[in-house]
Design a protein around this motif. Structure first.
Motif, PDB file in Angstrom:
ATOM      1  N   HIS A  17       0.875  -1.173   0.000  1.00 49.83           N
ATOM      2  CA  HIS A  17       0.000   0.000   0.000  1.00 49.83           C
ATOM      3  C   HIS A  17       0.912   1.223   0.000  1.00 49.83           C
ATOM      4  CE1 HIS A  17      -3.537   2.379   2.016  1.00 49.83           C
ATOM      5  NE2 HIS A  17      -3.232   2.801   0.818  1.00 49.83           N
ATOM      6  N   VAL A  18       0.962   1.907  -1.122  1.00 58.66           N
ATOM      7  CA  VAL A  18       1.917   3.000  -1.321  1.00 58.66           C
ATOM      8  C   VAL A  18       1.256   4.336  -1.026  1.00 58.66           C
ATOM      9  CG1 VAL A  18       3.540   4.067  -2.928  1.00 58.66           C
ATOM     10  CG2 VAL A  18       3.003   1.629  -3.138  1.00 58.66           C
ATOM     11  N   LEU A  19       1.889   5.123  -0.161  1.00 54.87           N
ATOM     12  CA  LEU A  19       1.444   6.478   0.163  1.00 54.87           C
ATOM     13  C   LEU A  19       2.520   7.453  -0.295  1.00 54.87           C
ATOM     14  CD1 LEU A  19       0.204   5.847   3.833  1.00 54.87           C
ATOM     15  CD2 LEU A  19      -1.149   5.785   1.733  1.00 54.87           C
ATOM     16  N   VAL A  20       2.170   8.324  -1.216  1.00 53.71           N
ATOM     17  CA  VAL A  20       3.125   9.288  -1.760  1.00 53.71           C
ATOM     18  C   VAL A  20       2.847  10.660  -1.159  1.00 53.71           C
ATOM     19  CG1 VAL A  20       4.084  10.321  -3.850  1.00 53.71           C
ATOM     20  CG2 VAL A  20       3.203   7.978  -3.905  1.00 53.71           C
ATOM     21  N   VAL A  34      -0.515  12.690  -1.468  1.00 58.37           N
ATOM     22  CA  VAL A  34      -0.914  13.201  -2.783  1.00 58.37           C
ATOM     23  C   VAL A  34      -1.374  12.096  -3.714  1.00 58.37           C
ATOM     24  CG1 VAL A  34       0.553  15.239  -2.615  1.00 58.37           C
ATOM     25  CG2 VAL A  34       1.485  13.159  -3.627  1.00 58.37           C
ATOM     26  N   ARG A  35      -0.947  10.850  -3.446  1.00 61.79           N
ATOM     27  CA  ARG A  35      -1.410   9.691  -4.211  1.00 61.79           C
ATOM     28  C   ARG A  35      -1.320   8.458  -3.333  1.00 61.79           C
ATOM     29  NH1 ARG A  35       2.069  11.374  -7.730  1.00 61.79           N
ATOM     30  NH2 ARG A  35       3.406   9.539  -7.730  1.00 61.79           N
ATOM     31  N   GLU A  36      -2.201   7.510  -3.568  1.00 54.98           N
ATOM     32  CA  GLU A  36      -2.073   6.223  -2.893  1.00 54.98           C
ATOM     33  C   GLU A  36      -2.670   5.128  -3.770  1.00 54.98           C
ATOM     34  OE1 GLU A  36      -4.632   5.269   0.553  1.00 54.98           O
ATOM     35  OE2 GLU A  36      -5.356   7.338   0.384  1.00 54.98           O
ATOM     36  N   GLU A 287       1.908   2.851 -10.444  1.00 56.60           N
ATOM     37  CA  GLU A 287       0.672   2.122 -10.692  1.00 56.60           C
ATOM     38  C   GLU A 287       0.858   0.942 -11.633  1.00 56.60           C
ATOM     39  OE1 GLU A 287      -0.595   6.387  -9.796  1.00 56.60           O
ATOM     40  OE2 GLU A 287       1.083   5.343 -10.729  1.00 56.60           O
ATOM     41  N   ASP A 288       1.938   0.921 -12.398  1.00 59.17           N
ATOM     42  CA  ASP A 288       2.180  -0.177 -13.326  1.00 59.17           C
ATOM     43  C   ASP A 288       2.725  -1.423 -12.634  1.00 59.17           C
ATOM     44  OD1 ASP A 288       1.253   1.103 -15.538  1.00 59.17           O
ATOM     45  OD2 ASP A 288       3.198   1.812 -16.206  1.00 59.17           O
ATOM     46  N   GLY A 289       2.942  -1.343 -11.312  1.00 62.05           N
ATOM     47  CA  GLY A 289       3.419  -2.517 -10.581  1.00 62.05           C
ATOM     48  C   GLY A 289       4.738  -3.018 -11.131  1.00 62.05           C
TER      49      GLY A 289
END
Length: 306
Positions: A17-20, A34-36, A287-289
């Motif tokens: 789970h990525v939090l930018v 700003v993105r997750e 997002e492209d993993g």
């Protein structure tokens, strides 16, 4: 028609789970996200998917439950072309769950991971014949007893072993390290376990006559490596791209190296291919993993030849 060589991959798979944030948060501070999003990762999860996406025949042997996170991992492996018939399903086994904090400004990141209910490599799975009939074993350190069993079987059958190690906490790690003949480590880990101060010195410290290659990856500085054709370590420069992320680059390098080595049996070429794949991974948005395109990797390789 000659069948394609098979990679047997065993090790950690994860849901990240990525939090930018705009900048990396300070301790005791507040930062706006700003993105997750969520992506499938893990050392071997990422490496296996990269190898399959680049044309290798890959089987993954592990244990996954029936949760939504486990299903996410299984579907990601399948989409990349990984054979999942050796995945054991049960009710409780979870993939690793990670929260990754990333700075939009610098692309630096911190990984917070949860191992609760995670099932490491089994001491009895896969069956010995599945290991001994594979053409290459790709492992990490997750589940020391199971990894040692698989590595012993592979070594006895003269099957190449590629390792993606990050931890050495268990005493059995010393034996596992000795069984690996294609050793690719990140600089910080390599320097720590060898008590050396440079990647070249770490290559020499880790080299034995039983190895095919020792390589130390150094991010945007490329890598240092020693193989049977070199009397001393050599440097291989990184391929310059506009990086969107750094997480997973080392795992992609392992997977791409494995795919290229099985195809060519040429260690320096396989390392160059791995470096190019890591660069292709770095320039794609999160997002492209683990998505890697062979065409782009070949374009980056062609640039280095000019």
């Amino acid at each position: 028609m000659t069948p394609r060589p098979t990679i047997l991959a065993m090790g950690a798979v994860a849901v990240d789970h990525v939090l930018v944030t705009e900048a990396f948060p300070r301790e005791d501070s507040k930062s706006r996200v700003v993105r997750e999003y969520r992506v499938v990762g893990g050392c071997i999860g990422t490496a296996a998917r990269a190898a399959a996406a680049l044309g290798a025949k890959v089987k993954y042997a592990g244990k996954l439950g029936t949760s939504s996170e486990a299903e996410l991992v299984l579907q990601a492996l399948l989409r990349s072309g990984v054979d999942t018939r050796l995945v054991q399903r049960d009710e409780t086994s979870q993939p690793i769950r990670s929260v990754i904090l990333e700075s939009e400004a610098t692309h630096s990141r911190t990984v917070l991971y949860n191992l609760e209910d995670c099932a490491p490599a089994s001491e009895t799975w896969p069956v010995e014949e599945e290991i001994s009939s594979s053409d290459l074993l790709l492992i990490d350190h997750f589940g020391m007893e199971g990894m040692l069993r698989a590595a012993r079987i592979a070594a006895a059958a003269s099957i190449p072993i590629v390792a993606d190690f990050e931890h050495d906490a268990r005493a059995e790690f010393v034996e596992l390290l000795s069984l690996v003949d294609h050793l690719i480590l990140a600089r910080e880990f390599a320097l720590r376990i060898t008590a050396t101060s440079s990647p070249a010195a770490a290559c020499d410290a880790l080299w034995t006559n039983a190895r095919q290659v020792v390589a130390i990856s150094c991010g945007n500085e490329g890598l240092y490596y020693r193989d049977r054709s070199t009397a001393k370590p050599k440097q291989m420069p990184a391929i310059r791209v506009i990086a969107q992320r750094t997480t997973g680059c080392g795992d992609v390098l392992h997977g791409a190296y494995t795919a290229a080595y099985l195809r060519t049996r040429d260690v320096p070429h396989a390392l160059k291919f791995g470096v190019a794949a890591a660069a292709a991974h770095a320039e794609k948005p999160w997002e492209d993993g683990a998505s890697i395109e062979l065409k782009r990797v070949e374009q980056l390789l062609a640039q280095t030849a000019r």
